[in-house]
Design an enzyme around this catalytic site. Structure first.
Site, mmCIF file in Angstrom:
data_model
loop_
_atom_site.group_PDB
_atom_site.id
_atom_site.type_symbol
_atom_site.label_atom_id
_atom_site.label_comp_id
_atom_site.label_asym_id
_atom_site.label_seq_id
_atom_site.Cartn_x
_atom_site.Cartn_y
_atom_site.Cartn_z
ATOM 1 N N GLU A 171 4.321 9.141 2.041
ATOM 2 C CA GLU A 171 4.928 9.985 1.014
ATOM 3 C C GLU A 171 5.035 9.289 -0.339
ATOM 4 O OE1 GLU A 171 5.711 13.156 1.196
ATOM 5 O OE2 GLU A 171 5.500 13.472 3.352
ATOM 6 N N ASP A 215 5.196 18.794 -6.972
ATOM 7 C CA ASP A 215 4.092 18.344 -6.123
ATOM 8 C C ASP A 215 2.836 19.161 -6.412
ATOM 9 O OD1 ASP A 215 4.400 20.774 -4.777
ATOM 10 O OD2 ASP A 215 5.114 19.876 -2.917
#
Length: 152
Positions: A22, A31
């Site tokens: 991540e 994102d």
């Protein structure tokens, strides 16, 4: 209580694997599919402008991993007895795609049917976000598949 919360070694492995995949960002960002995200990929309750410390992010990751591990254990009945790397691979996938998607996936279905190799191979199908294949997700799924296959 999930297997992850019970065992220190497996928790350390899960934090290292998921945290590594991540990445850590202390300020909220959008994102690849435009969802506000922070820390190690946390999206729940995140708003643009939020800031966290590394300590807060680490605590959020541990709490989240335990939640996702519980979800994996509820729908994948073999999870409590999997080798640690396979278990962490399943939790990592669920953390990334959500428990609902994980529980409906061929990965969970095939694992429950005793078809572990096929389940591990299906990790590779989860390399898209917003319908687009991403090289980073492809690398992640290949690494998770490799962990999933350990011990076969």
């Amino acid at each position: 209580m999930s297997r992850l919360k019970k065992g220190g070694g497996i928790a350390v492995l899960a934090v290292a694997v998921v945290g590594g995949f991540e990445g850590l960002r202390l300020n909220a960002y959008r994102d690849v599919v435009n969802v506000p995200t922070i820390c190690y990929g946390e999206t729940r309750g995140i708003r643009m402008g939020m800031k966290f410390t590394r300590t807060e992010c680490d605590a959020l990751l541990l709490h989240g991993l335990d939640e996702f591990a519980d979800g994996v254990e509820k729908c994948t009945f073999t999870a409590r007895n999997m080798p640690e790397p396979r278990y962490v691979a399943h939790v990592s996938l669920a953390y990334n795609i959500g428990v609902g998607a994980y529980c409906k996936s061929s990965v969970s279905r095939l694992e429950n049917a005793g078809q572990t190799r096929a389940a591990c191979d299906y990790f590779l199908k989860w390399n898209k976000a917003g319908g687009v294949a991403f090289p980073g997700l492809t690398r992640r799924r290949e690494a998770e598949r490799k962990m999933c296959l350990e011990g076969l």
